[in-house]
Design a protein around this motif. Structure first.
Motif, PDB file in Angstrom:
ATOM      1  N   ASP A 173     -37.099 -23.078 -10.664  1.00 49.45           N
ATOM      2  CA  ASP A 173     -38.470 -22.601 -10.397  1.00 49.45           C
ATOM      3  C   ASP A 173     -38.451 -21.223  -9.734  1.00 49.45           C
ATOM      4  OD1 ASP A 173     -39.583 -24.838 -11.499  1.00 49.45           O
ATOM      5  OD2 ASP A 173     -39.767 -25.922  -9.602  1.00 49.45           O
ATOM      6  N   GLN A 174     -37.495 -21.019  -8.845  1.00 48.57           N
ATOM      7  CA  GLN A 174     -37.387 -19.740  -8.126  1.00 48.57           C
ATOM      8  C   GLN A 174     -37.118 -18.598  -9.117  1.00 48.57           C
ATOM      9  OE1 GLN A 174     -34.254 -19.848  -5.082  1.00 48.57           O
ATOM     10  NE2 GLN A 174     -33.920 -17.669  -5.428  1.00 48.57           N
ATOM     11  N   LEU A 175     -36.218 -18.830 -10.085  1.00 48.35           N
ATOM     12  CA  LEU A 175     -35.890 -17.794 -11.076  1.00 48.35           C
ATOM     13  C   LEU A 175     -37.106 -17.464 -11.943  1.00 48.35           C
ATOM     14  CD1 LEU A 175     -32.329 -18.951 -12.215  1.00 48.35           C
ATOM     15  CD2 LEU A 175     -32.890 -16.849 -10.993  1.00 48.35           C
ATOM     16  N   ILE A 176     -37.813 -18.512 -12.372  1.00 48.19           N
ATOM     17  CA  ILE A 176     -38.985 -18.300 -13.231  1.00 48.19           C
ATOM     18  C   ILE A 176     -40.065 -17.539 -12.447  1.00 48.19           C
ATOM     19  CG2 ILE A 176     -40.867 -19.481 -14.461  1.00 48.19           C
ATOM     20  CD1 ILE A 176     -38.747 -21.645 -15.245  1.00 48.19           C
ATOM     21  N   ALA A 177     -40.238 -17.903 -11.170  1.00 48.90           N
ATOM     22  CA  ALA A 177     -41.234 -17.224 -10.324  1.00 48.90           C
ATOM     23  C   ALA A 177     -40.892 -15.744 -10.151  1.00 48.90           C
ATOM     24  CB  ALA A 177     -41.308 -17.909  -8.959  1.00 48.90           C
ATOM     25  N   GLU A 178     -39.586 -15.422 -10.174  1.00 43.76           N
ATOM     26  CA  GLU A 178     -39.151 -14.020 -10.025  1.00 43.76           C
ATOM     27  C   GLU A 178     -39.273 -13.235 -11.331  1.00 43.76           C
ATOM     28  OE1 GLU A 178     -35.114 -13.749  -8.688  1.00 43.76           O
ATOM     29  OE2 GLU A 178     -35.565 -14.712  -6.783  1.00 43.76           O
ATOM     30  N   GLY A 179     -39.709 -13.915 -12.397  1.00 39.62           N
ATOM     31  CA  GLY A 179     -39.838 -13.228 -13.683  1.00 39.62           C
ATOM     32  C   GLY A 179     -38.569 -13.222 -14.511  1.00 39.62           C
ATOM     33  N   LYS A 180     -37.579 -14.000 -14.111  1.00 39.75           N
ATOM     34  CA  LYS A 180     -36.347 -14.093 -14.918  1.00 39.75           C
ATOM     35  C   LYS A 180     -36.617 -15.019 -16.112  1.00 39.75           C
ATOM     36  CE  LYS A 180     -34.226 -11.484 -12.044  1.00 39.75           C
ATOM     37  NZ  LYS A 180     -34.216 -10.061 -12.373  1.00 39.75           N
ATOM     38  N   GLU A 181     -36.146 -14.597 -17.285  1.00 42.43           N
ATOM     39  CA  GLU A 181     -36.403 -15.391 -18.495  1.00 42.43           C
ATOM     40  C   GLU A 181     -35.131 -15.980 -19.102  1.00 42.43           C
ATOM     41  OE1 GLU A 181     -38.897 -13.345 -21.367  1.00 42.43           O
ATOM     42  OE2 GLU A 181     -39.889 -12.248 -19.730  1.00 42.43           O
ATOM     43  N   TYR A 182     -33.991 -15.334 -18.811  1.00 44.30           N
ATOM     44  CA  TYR A 182     -32.738 -15.767 -19.456  1.00 44.30           C
ATOM     45  C   TYR A 182     -31.659 -15.991 -18.404  1.00 44.30           C
ATOM     46  CZ  TYR A 182     -35.254 -14.054 -23.483  1.00 44.30           C
ATOM     47  OH  TYR A 182     -36.216 -13.857 -24.427  1.00 44.30           O
ATOM     48  N   LEU A 183     -30.812 -16.971 -18.698  1.00 40.60           N
ATOM     49  CA  LEU A 183     -29.704 -17.278 -17.790  1.00 40.60           C
ATOM     50  C   LEU A 183     -28.413 -17.272 -18.602  1.00 40.60           C
ATOM     51  CD1 LEU A 183     -29.009 -18.229 -14.874  1.00 40.60           C
ATOM     52  CD2 LEU A 183     -29.160 -20.578 -15.720  1.00 40.60           C
ATOM     53  N   PHE A 184     -27.436 -16.481 -18.139  1.00 40.60           N
ATOM     54  CA  PHE A 184     -26.116 -16.472 -18.783  1.00 40.60           C
ATOM     55  C   PHE A 184     -25.176 -17.301 -17.911  1.00 40.60           C
ATOM     56  CE2 PHE A 184     -21.956 -13.992 -19.231  1.00 40.60           C
ATOM     57  CZ  PHE A 184     -21.530 -14.748 -20.321  1.00 40.60           C
ATOM     58  N   VAL A 185     -24.653 -18.374 -18.491  1.00 43.97           N
ATOM     59  CA  VAL A 185     -23.815 -19.322 -17.750  1.00 43.97           C
ATOM     60  C   VAL A 185     -22.378 -19.245 -18.257  1.00 43.97           C
ATOM     61  CG1 VAL A 185     -23.428 -21.784 -17.276  1.00 43.97           C
ATOM     62  CG2 VAL A 185     -25.763 -20.914 -17.527  1.00 43.97           C
ATOM     63  N   SER A 186     -21.407 -19.254 -17.333  1.00 41.59           N
ATOM     64  CA  SER A 186     -20.007 -19.348 -17.767  1.00 41.59           C
ATOM     65  C   SER A 186     -19.171 -19.928 -16.633  1.00 41.59           C
ATOM     66  CB  SER A 186     -19.463 -17.968 -18.170  1.00 41.59           C
ATOM     67  OG  SER A 186     -19.490 -17.106 -17.062  1.00 41.59           O
ATOM     68  N   ASN A 187     -17.954 -20.318 -16.953  1.00 44.23           N
ATOM     69  CA  ASN A 187     -17.042 -20.850 -15.936  1.00 44.23           C
ATOM     70  C   ASN A 187     -16.501 -19.699 -15.099  1.00 44.23           C
ATOM     71  OD1 ASN A 187     -17.449 -23.258 -17.176  1.00 44.23           O
ATOM     72  ND2 ASN A 187     -15.440 -23.408 -18.111  1.00 44.23           N
ATOM     73  N   SER A 188     -16.356 -19.909 -13.787  1.00 43.45           N
ATOM     74  CA  SER A 188     -15.901 -18.804 -12.932  1.00 43.45           C
ATOM     75  C   SER A 188     -14.466 -18.391 -13.239  1.00 43.45           C
ATOM     76  CB  SER A 188     -16.055 -19.165 -11.455  1.00 43.45           C
ATOM     77  OG  SER A 188     -15.203 -20.225 -11.133  1.00 43.45           O
ATOM     78  N   ASP A 189     -13.683 -19.270 -13.891  1.00 41.87           N
ATOM     79  CA  ASP A 189     -12.286 -18.887 -14.196  1.00 41.87           C
ATOM     80  C   ASP A 189     -12.129 -18.238 -15.563  1.00 41.87           C
ATOM     81  OD1 ASP A 189     -12.494 -21.025 -15.931  1.00 41.87           O
ATOM     82  OD2 ASP A 189     -10.843 -22.173 -15.072  1.00 41.87           O
ATOM     83  N   ASN A 190     -13.257 -18.001 -16.289  1.00 41.18           N
ATOM     84  CA  ASN A 190     -13.168 -17.288 -17.569  1.00 41.18           C
ATOM     85  C   ASN A 190     -13.414 -15.796 -17.331  1.00 41.18           C
ATOM     86  OD1 ASN A 190     -13.298 -16.214 -20.113  1.00 41.18           O
ATOM     87  ND2 ASN A 190     -15.083 -17.369 -20.766  1.00 41.18           N
ATOM     88  N   LEU A 191     -12.324 -15.040 -17.299  1.00 39.91           N
ATOM     89  CA  LEU A 191     -12.427 -13.619 -16.966  1.00 39.91           C
ATOM     90  C   LEU A 191     -13.009 -12.777 -18.102  1.00 39.91           C
ATOM     91  CD1 LEU A 191      -9.063 -13.325 -15.032  1.00 39.91           C
ATOM     92  CD2 LEU A 191     -11.358 -13.236 -14.064  1.00 39.91           C
ATOM     93  N   GLY A 192     -13.170 -13.370 -19.271  1.00 38.70           N
ATOM     94  CA  GLY A 192     -13.749 -12.617 -20.393  1.00 38.70           C
ATOM     95  C   GLY A 192     -15.268 -12.719 -20.447  1.00 38.70           C
ATOM     96  N   ALA A 193     -15.839 -13.598 -19.629  1.00 38.93           N
ATOM     97  CA  ALA A 193     -17.282 -13.873 -19.714  1.00 38.93           C
ATOM     98  C   ALA A 193     -18.093 -12.853 -18.926  1.00 38.93           C
ATOM     99  CB  ALA A 193     -17.554 -15.283 -19.193  1.00 38.93           C
ATOM    100  N   VAL A 194     -18.233 -11.667 -19.490  1.00 36.94           N
ATOM    101  CA  VAL A 194     -19.036 -10.630 -18.838  1.00 36.94           C
ATOM    102  C   VAL A 194     -20.394 -10.551 -19.539  1.00 36.94           C
ATOM    103  CG1 VAL A 194     -17.013  -9.304 -18.123  1.00 36.94           C
ATOM    104  CG2 VAL A 194     -18.062  -8.829 -20.333  1.00 36.94           C
ATOM    105  N   VAL A 195     -21.381  -9.997 -18.851  1.00 37.25           N
ATOM    106  CA  VAL A 195     -22.716  -9.878 -19.442  1.00 37.25           C
ATOM    107  C   VAL A 195     -22.632  -9.020 -20.702  1.00 37.25           C
ATOM    108  CG1 VAL A 195     -25.018  -8.876 -19.106  1.00 37.25           C
ATOM    109  CG2 VAL A 195     -23.937 -10.202 -17.273  1.00 37.25           C
ATOM    110  N   ASP A 196     -23.239  -9.490 -21.791  1.00 36.62           N
ATOM    111  CA  ASP A 196     -23.214  -8.763 -23.059  1.00 36.62           C
ATOM    112  C   ASP A 196     -24.646  -8.478 -23.505  1.00 36.62           C
ATOM    113  OD1 ASP A 196     -23.264  -8.508 -26.078  1.00 36.62           O
ATOM    114  OD2 ASP A 196     -21.111  -8.522 -25.745  1.00 36.62           O
TER     115      ASP A 196
END
Length: 509
Positions: free
Chosen positions: A242-265
């Motif tokens: 709810d907090q993210l939606i209230a801030e106007g965020k529409e998209y969430l990029f999720v990845s495992n913290s140990d995957n070093l290749g998972a950068v924002v694209d």
């Protein structure tokens, strides 16, 4: 007062017919025992809730136990019905269900980044690598940890494009305190960090189907974090969604913290906006190392995730085959937040249950009911896979992975790993370190310095082997010290296409 007693268990068999009556199907017997097990579990969970005195803590704990109870009743019902996937209905995904990365539009404007938040699944302990704390605190490159690299990447994104992408960390009860302590050092960085804790579920005793813990604050070993599929429940109940939606965020990029290749694209983000897809899963081509990774399938025309744990034993080899299933799930996932809210408020998430059998320290058999985040793909409209380059999947699960990341194959640019342009081949070398290198302390002791491996294709090391400084490995190198033998690779040594075995000291090379 706990309101768990309002939960209705799955309907049991007709009580007027005894399960022992001749001619009653085993189905009736199974559902009768299901009814009993459900009732008993509900009473036990109510008892656990009553062991909490603080009203606020009690309310949160009660909600958590209700979510667990729902998962448990589903597990019993499915077990009674033996609801397995029908193998013949599983097809390879259709062309429109997987989009090739190189067909995505080039992102022209960074504006979309203001609608994005990044979430790292940060609940793992590095126990398989001999660590005691949060795995994300491991130093992986240039004295920087997994978390340092993520913070550096997002900060660079925010300052370069003048956007505000927040970082969210989903911790588990194993890593929460650790994580809170670590993130204090980022207080002055150009990004906001939010943490929330994923659920803590009771382990189930296999014999009795009762919860292992006796009180809500019972020993950690009686509880477990229920896999990354718990993300959706935890996001909702923590208030972060709810907090993210209230801030106007529409998209969430999720990845495992140990995957070093998972950068924002930005290209994948733009593609998601253009296609109005509610959910995108990044997949990549399978190699021999990835035969166990979950894969996207077409099941009766619907996109679904298939995990190896769901595959009937007689079909495991088919599942591992690269012919039928050419891709696997990287666990890099893009989610449209309002769609997630709609699903959670209306039908909720029915994710396939993964049964994870474990044994306690005193040898008692327990089961953990877990779920996978990618399994949510079936709930979203327009959901599909994007087949990304292998460079977006660089997990560090073992010391063999760590050697590759620490080596001269990779350098860092703004917290992002970049392959050394001097490397002749696109693919990275295959590295297999034996049990003597399994734990991080042994690994650090056996490598005085990480070898130069820019021209390496394959490395296998087993036994009592120690590396000096400035060692160079090229081509295929196999080093085997048998039981009772020791091999020391001296400083400055160059090994190219060599097989070493037996007892070797510096003078022999």
């Amino acid at each position: 007062m706990s309101n768990m007693s309002n939960l209705t268990p799955p309907t049991s068999a007709n009580p007027s017919r005894s399960p022992r009556t001749r001619g009653v199907s085993s189905m009736h017997f199974k559902s009768a025992t299901t009814g009993v097990a459900t009732k008993t579990m509900r009473n036990e969970l109510n008892r656990l809730v009553q062991t909490v005195s603080d009203p606020n803590t009690k309310r949160v704990f009660d909600m958590e136990m209700q979510s667990f109870f729902f998962l448990f009743t589903r597990y019993l019902t499915e077990r009674a019905k033996s609801q397995d996937l029908e193998w013949d209905r599983i097809k390879s995904p259709a062309a429109e269900q997987i989009v090739p990365y190189d067909k995505l539009p080039k992102a022209t404007s960074p504006d979309a980044l203001n609608k994005l938040a990044v979430l790292k699944v940060n609940g793992g302990l590095g126990t398989s690598m001999g660590m005691t704390g949060a795995k994300s605190a491991l130093e992986v490159k240039d004295d920087m940890t997994f978390l340092d690299l993520t913070v550096r990447q997002i900060e660079h994104l925010n300052t370069t494009h003048r956007v505000d992408v927040p970082l969210i960390l989903m911790t588990s009860f194993n890593t929460h305190e650790d994580t809170l302590r670590i993130i204090k050092k980022y207080a002055n960085q150009q990004l906001r960090i939010t943490t929330f804790n994923q659920s803590r579920y009771p382990r189930i005793l296999k014999e009795t189907l009762l919860p292992a813990p006796k009180t809500a604050d019972d020993d950690k070993k009686n509880w477990y974090p229920p896999g990354h599929g718990d993300l959706y429940n935890a996001l909702l109940h923590s208030g972060v969604l709810d907090q993210l939606i209230a801030e106007g965020k529409e998209y969430l990029f999720v990845s495992n913290s140990d995957n070093l290749g998972a950068v924002v694209d930005q290209q994948i983000l733009q593609h998601m906006i253009d296609t109005q897809a509610e959910f995108i899963m990044e997949v990549t081509d399978k190699t021999k190392a990835d035969v166990k990774g979950g894969t996207i399938i077409d099941y009766d025309g619907q996109v679904r995730l298939l995990e190896i744990a769901q595959v009937p034993s007689e079909h495991v080899e088919d599942f591992k085959s690269v012919r039928k299933f050419k891709i696997f799930n990287t666990n890099n996932i893009w989610i449209h937040l309002k769609s997630l809210k709609r699903i959670m408020d209306n039908e909720g998430m029915d994710l396939e249950i993964i049964i994870n059998p474990k044994a306690t320290e005193d040898g008692q058999a327990v089961i953990q009911l877990e779920t996978a985040a990618g399994a949510a793909i079936k709930h979203f409209k327009g959901a599909h896979g994007v087949n990304v380059p292998r460079s977006r999947f660089l997990p560090v699960k073992s010391c063999s992975d760590l050697l590759l990341i620490k080596s001269d194959i990779y350098s860092l640019e703004h917290g992002q790993l970049v392959i050394n342009p001097s490397r002749m081949f696109e693919n990275t070398p295959v590295i297999k370190l034996g049990d003597h290198f399994k734990k991080i302390q042994q690994f650090q002791k056996r490598f005085k310095k990480i070898p130069k491996i820019l021209e390496l294709d394959h490395l296998t090391v087993t036994g009592d082997v120690n590396f000096g400084r400035n060692v160079t490995l090229r081509g295929t190198v196999i080093i085997v010290a048998n039981e009772g033998q020791r091999i020391d690779i001296p400083d400055g040594c160059i090994l190219e296409n060599r097989l070493l075995s037996g007892n070797l000291t510096m003078t022999d090379l």
